[in-house]
Design a protein around this motif. Structure first.
Motif, short mmCIF file in Angstrom:
data_model
loop_
_atom_site.label_atom_id
_atom_site.label_comp_id
_atom_site.label_asym_id
_atom_site.label_seq_id
_atom_site.Cartn_x
_atom_site.Cartn_y
_atom_site.Cartn_z
N ASP A 273 0.82 -1.21 0.00
CA ASP A 273 0.00 0.00 0.00
C ASP A 273 0.85 1.27 0.00
O ASP A 273 0.50 2.27 -0.61
CB ASP A 273 -0.91 0.02 1.23
CG ASP A 273 -2.04 -0.99 1.15
OD1 ASP A 273 -2.09 -1.74 0.16
OD2 ASP A 273 -2.86 -1.02 2.08
N LYS A 274 1.96 1.22 0.72
CA LYS A 274 2.84 2.38 0.79
C LYS A 274 3.30 2.77 -0.61
O LYS A 274 3.29 3.95 -0.97
CB LYS A 274 4.04 2.07 1.69
CG LYS A 274 4.93 3.25 1.99
CD LYS A 274 6.00 2.85 2.99
CE LYS A 274 6.88 4.04 3.37
NZ LYS A 274 7.92 3.65 4.37
N ILE A 277 0.26 4.18 -2.78
CA ILE A 277 -0.07 5.59 -2.52
C ILE A 277 0.88 6.50 -3.29
O ILE A 277 0.47 7.53 -3.85
CB ILE A 277 -0.02 5.86 -1.01
CG1 ILE A 277 -1.18 5.12 -0.30
CG2 ILE A 277 -0.10 7.36 -0.71
CD1 ILE A 277 -1.08 5.12 1.21
N GLY A 298 -3.07 -2.39 -3.95
CA GLY A 298 -1.91 -2.53 -3.08
C GLY A 298 -1.91 -3.87 -2.37
O GLY A 298 -2.46 -4.86 -2.85
N ASP A 301 -3.28 -3.49 3.53
CA ASP A 301 -4.32 -2.70 4.19
C ASP A 301 -3.71 -1.79 5.25
O ASP A 301 -4.08 -1.82 6.43
CB ASP A 301 -5.40 -3.59 4.81
CG ASP A 301 -6.66 -2.78 5.18
OD1 ASP A 301 -6.89 -1.74 4.56
OD2 ASP A 301 -7.38 -3.21 6.09
N TYR A 302 -2.78 -0.98 4.82
CA TYR A 302 -2.14 0.03 5.66
C TYR A 302 -3.21 0.94 6.25
O TYR A 302 -4.24 1.20 5.63
CB TYR A 302 -1.16 0.81 4.79
CG TYR A 302 -0.46 1.99 5.40
CD1 TYR A 302 0.03 1.96 6.70
CD2 TYR A 302 -0.25 3.13 4.64
CE1 TYR A 302 0.69 3.05 7.23
CE2 TYR A 302 0.41 4.23 5.15
CZ TYR A 302 0.88 4.19 6.45
OH TYR A 302 1.53 5.26 6.98
N SER A 305 -4.88 3.55 4.14
CA SER A 305 -5.40 3.15 2.83
C SER A 305 -6.89 3.40 2.67
O SER A 305 -7.37 3.65 1.56
CB SER A 305 -5.09 1.67 2.59
OG SER A 305 -3.70 1.46 2.59
N LYS A 306 -7.62 3.34 3.76
CA LYS A 306 -9.07 3.56 3.68
C LYS A 306 -9.44 5.05 3.69
O LYS A 306 -10.57 5.41 3.37
CB LYS A 306 -9.78 2.85 4.82
CG LYS A 306 -9.50 3.41 6.20
CD LYS A 306 -10.32 2.70 7.28
CE LYS A 306 -9.65 1.40 7.64
NZ LYS A 306 -10.29 0.77 8.84
N SER A 311 -9.97 5.75 -1.88
CA SER A 311 -9.56 4.71 -0.94
C SER A 311 -9.03 3.50 -1.73
O SER A 311 -9.46 3.25 -2.85
CB SER A 311 -10.72 4.31 -0.04
OG SER A 311 -11.84 3.91 -0.80
N LEU A 312 -8.11 2.77 -1.12
CA LEU A 312 -7.31 1.80 -1.87
C LEU A 312 -7.85 0.38 -1.78
O LEU A 312 -8.10 -0.15 -0.70
CB LEU A 312 -5.87 1.84 -1.33
CG LEU A 312 -4.80 1.07 -2.11
CD1 LEU A 312 -4.63 1.64 -3.52
CD2 LEU A 312 -3.47 1.13 -1.35
N THR A 314 -7.14 -3.40 -1.73
CA THR A 314 -5.92 -4.01 -1.19
C THR A 314 -6.22 -5.38 -0.61
O THR A 314 -7.36 -5.88 -0.67
CB THR A 314 -5.32 -3.08 -0.12
OG1 THR A 314 -4.05 -3.59 0.31
CG2 THR A 314 -6.24 -2.94 1.08
N SER A 353 -10.25 2.60 -5.55
CA SER A 353 -9.13 2.83 -6.47
C SER A 353 -9.17 1.93 -7.69
O SER A 353 -8.27 1.98 -8.53
CB SER A 353 -7.81 2.61 -5.73
OG SER A 353 -7.67 1.25 -5.33
#
Length: 357
Positions: A273-274, A277, A298, A301-302, A305-306, A311-312, A314, A353
């Motif tokens: 996730d890092k 982003i 990603g 679930d960093y 992330s939400k 929002s990502l 993952t 995303s």
């Protein structure tokens, strides 16, 4: 600031712990140490005197200095109720949750944790292992450093094993060592995530993976194996590989070049996730939109992330659960109870995303 005698003491002790000098070996003379460290005889004698008091060295009158049986002495000293925790990082990303879970369990059993981080560097891992041995920890929880590469520290790990110190690996493990481990099923999880992108009609997908740790290699292999199940579109896959020591600016330049092409990918699968982003920022710098023009996924679930926009999408890394399970396992190992390795199957979280092509 470290004094000269402390530098000498630390250097000699590190060589003894690392096995450069074995129990019973005759050590270099005071004059040799004076030349090695560029210090006076008084400085060497002070350092050696403290190492004698700590039972790392003993002298024979007229015969020289020798390595004492410090490992046997260590067994009688281990009563500080300390568990060593070595991770690649400590203060950022998913690691605070893992460490918090470990601490919650071991503290309930009367133990404290001693933290160290390697910044994913083998030399720093070596220093961390020596520090843990020097601190007489009762057990170790370790996230391996650059676990996909040959490890120059296997000699110390073998000394730790021979000393009977319990070791548990998290996130990955070294195949050469038979310590139990707790990790995620990265390969199959990445396969599922890539398959999801296929269901969204994405065929040309860019994968960006860190490949000097086994997690990244397994995630990349999951990406590749998913494509192999679809031979008619496998030629459309594209991969950027990097190592943790690489300059990320150069990686982003490569991604920029790929995403600036006329027949650019419509989705990007990221190592974590890092990275995802950061990739979203790269995409936006090209006046492309996420997910309207490019979908991004990603892994882990960093925590943020939400909350980012969009929002990502993952896969969930069970951060705190891993810490709790690691804490429970290491306490069992200290108590000489059997422990099995644990594998988690990450849950997919679909957010904003990603979109249909």
């Amino acid at each position: 600031m470290e004094t000269k005698y402390e530098t000498v003491k630390k250097g000699i002790k590190a060589d003894i712990i690392a096995g450069t000098y074995q129990t019973g070996d005759k050590l270099p003379t005071e004059s040799d140490f004076m030349k090695q460290f560029g210090v006076s005889r008084y400085t060497v004698r002070r350092a050696v005197g403290e190492l004698q008091n700590e039972r790392f060295i003993y002298r024979i009158q007229g015969g020289g200095m020798f390595v004492d049986d410090w490992q046997s002495e260590r067994v009688t000293q281990v009563n500080n109720k300390m568990v060593g925790v070595i991770t690649t990082h400590i203060a950022d990303y998913i690691f605070p949750n893992i460490i918090s879970g470990i601490d919650r369990i071991v503290s309930n059993s009367g133990y404290s944790i001693l933290l160290s981080n390697t910044h994913n560097n083998h030399q720093k891992e070596r220093q961390s292992l020596i520090r843990m041995l020097d601190s007489n920890v009762e057990a170790l929880i370790v996230e391996p450093t650059q676990s996909a590469l040959p490890n120059p520290n296997l000699d110390i790990y073998k000394k730790i094993r021979d000393a009977g110190i319990p070791v548990l690996f998290i996130n990955s493990h070294y195949d050469e060592l038979d310590f139990p481990y707790i990790h995620t099923n990265d390969l199959e999880a990445e396969q599922r995530l890539t398959e999801y992108l296929f269901t969204q009609e994405h065929e040309k997908i860019l994968g960006v993976f860190q490949v000097d740790d086994s997690q990244g290699v397994h995630r990349m292999n999951g990406f590749v194996q998913s494509y192999l199940k679809h031979p008619k579109i496998s030629y459309l896959s594209e991969i950027v590989m990097y190592q943790s020591s690489d300059e990320m600016a150069k990686i982003f330049e490569r991604v920029t070049k790929i995403m600036s092409s006329e027949n650019r990918p419509t989705a990007i699968a990221c190592y974590n996730d890092k990275l995802a982003i950061q990739i979203i920022d790269v995409i936006r710098s090209l006046d492309l939109r996420v997910p309207e023009d490019v979908s991004v996924v990603g892994f882990d679930d960093y925590q943020l992330s939400k909350y980012i926009e969009p929002s990502l999408t993952t896969l969930v890394h069970p951060k705190e659960k891993m810490g709790i399970d690691a804490g429970k396992s290491i306490i069992k190992m200290i108590n000489k109870e059997p422990v099995e390795s644990i594998t988690y199957d990450p849950e997919m979280i679909i957010r904003n995303s990603t979109a249909r092509k």
